[in-house]
Design a protein around this motif. Structure first.
Motif, mmCIF file in Angstrom:
data_model
loop_
_atom_site.group_PDB
_atom_site.id
_atom_site.type_symbol
_atom_site.label_atom_id
_atom_site.label_comp_id
_atom_site.label_asym_id
_atom_site.label_seq_id
_atom_site.Cartn_x
_atom_site.Cartn_y
_atom_site.Cartn_z
ATOM 1 N N VAL A 1 43.400 43.422 33.354
ATOM 2 C CA VAL A 1 43.993 43.212 34.676
ATOM 3 C C VAL A 1 42.901 43.331 35.729
ATOM 4 N N MET A 2 42.894 42.402 36.669
ATOM 5 C CA MET A 2 42.046 42.501 37.858
ATOM 6 C C MET A 2 42.980 42.700 39.045
ATOM 7 N N PHE A 3 42.806 43.810 39.767
ATOM 8 C CA PHE A 3 43.761 44.176 40.809
ATOM 9 C C PHE A 3 42.977 44.516 42.080
ATOM 10 N N SER A 4 42.920 43.586 43.008
ATOM 11 C CA SER A 4 42.133 43.810 44.219
ATOM 12 C C SER A 4 42.958 44.491 45.309
ATOM 13 N N PRO A 5 42.363 45.489 45.969
ATOM 14 C CA PRO A 5 43.042 46.098 47.093
ATOM 15 C C PRO A 5 42.736 45.407 48.417
ATOM 16 N N ASN B 1 46.206 53.524 23.351
ATOM 17 C CA ASN B 1 44.952 54.148 23.746
ATOM 18 C C ASN B 1 45.065 54.673 25.178
ATOM 19 N N PRO B 2 44.292 55.654 25.549
ATOM 20 C CA PRO B 2 44.321 56.123 26.940
ATOM 21 C C PRO B 2 44.031 54.980 27.908
ATOM 22 N N LEU B 3 44.731 54.983 29.025
ATOM 23 C CA LEU B 3 44.506 53.959 30.039
ATOM 24 C C LEU B 3 43.192 54.241 30.758
ATOM 25 N N LYS B 4 42.325 53.226 30.770
ATOM 26 C CA LYS B 4 41.066 53.321 31.508
ATOM 27 C C LYS B 4 41.147 52.402 32.726
ATOM 28 N N ILE B 5 40.966 52.978 33.893
ATOM 29 C CA ILE B 5 40.988 52.203 35.133
ATOM 30 C C ILE B 5 39.584 52.175 35.706
ATOM 31 N N GLY B 6 39.021 50.983 35.749
ATOM 32 C CA GLY B 6 37.686 50.819 36.299
ATOM 33 C C GLY B 6 37.731 50.410 37.754
ATOM 34 N N ALA C 1 33.464 49.086 27.668
ATOM 35 C CA ALA C 1 33.982 50.451 27.526
ATOM 36 C C ALA C 1 35.478 50.473 27.238
ATOM 37 N N GLY C 2 36.101 49.300 27.166
ATOM 38 C CA GLY C 2 37.524 49.239 26.855
ATOM 39 C C GLY C 2 38.436 49.399 28.052
ATOM 40 N N THR C 3 37.919 49.157 29.247
ATOM 41 C CA THR C 3 38.734 49.277 30.454
ATOM 42 C C THR C 3 39.817 48.206 30.465
ATOM 43 N N GLN C 4 41.058 48.623 30.677
ATOM 44 C CA GLN C 4 42.171 47.661 30.664
ATOM 45 C C GLN C 4 42.547 47.159 32.062
ATOM 46 N N VAL C 5 42.205 47.927 33.098
ATOM 47 C CA VAL C 5 42.513 47.554 34.476
ATOM 48 C C VAL C 5 41.260 47.767 35.316
ATOM 49 N N ILE C 6 40.903 46.754 36.110
ATOM 50 C CA ILE C 6 39.763 46.856 37.024
ATOM 51 C C ILE C 6 40.274 46.706 38.451
ATOM 52 N N ILE C 7 40.072 47.735 39.277
ATOM 53 C CA ILE C 7 40.489 47.697 40.670
ATOM 54 C C ILE C 7 39.346 47.125 41.498
ATOM 55 N N GLY C 8 39.535 45.954 42.068
ATOM 56 C CA GLY C 8 38.506 45.279 42.852
ATOM 57 C C GLY C 8 38.564 43.791 42.590
ATOM 58 N N ALA C 9 37.693 43.051 43.193
ATOM 59 C CA ALA C 9 36.683 43.510 44.150
ATOM 60 C C ALA C 9 37.264 43.540 45.560
ATOM 61 N N ALA C 10 36.435 43.994 46.522
ATOM 62 C CA ALA C 10 36.854 43.953 47.917
ATOM 63 C C ALA C 10 36.620 42.574 48.506
ATOM 64 N N SER C 11 35.473 41.993 48.224
ATOM 65 C CA SER C 11 35.111 40.667 48.725
ATOM 66 C C SER C 11 35.786 39.578 47.901
ATOM 67 N N SER C 12 36.400 38.628 48.589
ATOM 68 C CA SER C 12 37.017 37.498 47.888
ATOM 69 C C SER C 12 35.973 36.705 47.118
#
Length: 439
Positions: free
Chosen positions: A154-158, A59-64, A127-138
């Protein structure tokens, strides 16, 4: 113009370096810099969770995104959103993931006073998101990390820097491009010591970020030779209406230097410090990544912040990347964590290409390997060509070398030191302080 400070290092001689620095005075010239070497470890034993590949999905990659459009870290939102959008644009321009365009699903994280993050996560997972970028706050991440991991995303915090995540039981689904606070504490303690400070007050917000960074900074200052009775640590409620009592405690302690570890409430704290004559014009005042930005300068009176210095995880942004971010969001005034957001997005896309699957667990199982032990590449397009040729890659992106450890976080961190000028403005420094973890 704000002064720029360059710190260099690889995280064993820290104690000796800090002890020496504590006996010297800082150099406030435009070209001032220092170079030290240090090391840090976080031992989780054999208890670090690792993801196992799930079923193959094309499926298309959805990045939230789960980033602060509102709340106490809202000043970090614009550069982080811009970093993700720019990365998605670059990924799609190079052909997307598995030959399909990546879809971006934006969402607000709010802060810990609301349920915004939980509602955003529910919507993005539905919505089928496979990767979530965040959160900022620990603290916000800790509220939703179990929900995301259990859903196989996947949860991927910057921007999460709390040490609590290093050994967290996250099913191997949590990652971050920001280095842990144990490393920033060393940089902060070094900057404090270089100011010749021998009596220190630390005001820190009561959350995992604030208390963890404060505790590590105290330990590093003590290791530098500052006696424990010369260090005052005050933990405050960031949602309080007034911080007069805490500031009065600091005034009575009469420190040489004061560190403020907080978010937007730092404006109220520093304004009160100025009123009782212990602000940046009267004392050495130090900040951290949670408050060292132009947004803070816009929240206080004219010139109040002049001379305040602070550390932030930061690499050399470069005019080209900054210009590209401004094409995404022309209103940007800060760039904190834009690079980390960009790299988190690119790494996730490359992991999906390597896994030949957009299943979240499959992506997670490949993320660490994207950042180390292969052929160096620095753009999605360059790395994608290598991956399609069957080459093992080592992505060094706009944040530079990452080399993730088993826990899914950088073994290398770069820090810059900002200083506010007479107009309450900072500039983005060329950060050159490299901290290398042993774990």
């Amino acid at each position: 113009m704000a002064h720029r400070y360059l710190l260099r290092g690889t995280v064993a001689a820290a104690v000796a370096a800090l002890a020496l620095a504590g006996c010297s005075s800082s150099d406030d010239s435009e070209d001032s810099s220092s170079s030290e070497t240090t090391t840090a470890t976080a031992d989780c034993g054999d208890n670090v969770d690792q993801a196992t590949p799930g079923p193959v999905s094309t499926n298309p990659l959805k990045i939230g995104t789960l980033l602060p459009a509102t709340g106490s870290l809202a000043f970090l939102g614009p550069p982080e959103f811009a970093g993700v959008t720019l990365a998605v644009n670059d990924i799609n321009a190079a052909g997307g993931v598995l030959d399909k365009p990546v879809e971006e699903v934006n969402g607000d994280s709010g802060d810990t006073t609301t349920d915004t993050a939980s509602a955003t996560v529910d919507r993005e997972l539905a919505a089928g998101t496979q990767v979530i970028i965040g959160a900022a706050s620990s603290s916000v991440s800790l509220k939703v990390i179990d929900k995301i991991a259990s859903a196989g995303a996947v949860m991927f915090s910057p921007a999460n820097t709390s040490d609590e995540f290093t050994c967290y039981k996250d099913k191997g689904m949590y990652f971050r491009t920001a280095p842990a606070d144990k490393l920033q504490a060393q940089a902060l303690a070094q900057v404090i010591a270089e100011g010749g400070v021998q009596r220190v007050s630390i005001l820190a917000m009561n959350d995992p970020y604030g208390t963890g960074l404060a505790d590590n900074t105290v330990a590093d200052l003590e290791a530098a030779g500052i006696p424990s009775d010369q260090i005052q640590k005050i933990i405050y409620d960031p949602n309080a209406q007034s911080f007069n009592a805490e500031v009065d405690q600091v005034k009575n302690f009469n420190p040489d230097g004061i560190a403020v570890i907080g978010f937007e409430e730092s404006a109220k704290i520093i304004t009160r410090m100025n009123e009782v004559q212990i602000g940046p014009k009267d004392k050495l005042v130090f900040g951290v990544d949670g408050n060292m930005g132009n947004a803070l300068g816009e929240s206080v009176g004219p010139g109040i912040l002049e001379g305040m210095k602070g550390t932030t995880p930061l690499t050399a942004l470069g005019p080209d990347f900054e210009a590209r971010l401004k094409q995404v969001d022309p209103a940007l005034i800060d760039f904190n964590y834009a690079q980390e957001s960009y790299d988190a997005t690119v790494i996730s896309a490359l992991a999906a290409e390597i896994a030949k699957s957009t299943n979240g667990m499959a992506i997670a199982s490949e993320i660490n390997g994207v950042t180390k032990d292969g052929t160096k590449c620095t753009t999605y397009e360059q790395c994608l060509a290598l991956v399609k040729a069957g080459t093992d890659i080592d992505y060094d992106g706009v944040t530079g070398e990452l080399a993730f450890v088993t826990a899914g976080e950088p073994s290398v961190g770069s820090y810059g030191v900002l200083e506010f000028d007479a107009n309450n403005k900072t500039i983005t420094p060329v950060a050159d302080y490299k901290v290398v973890s042993d774990n």
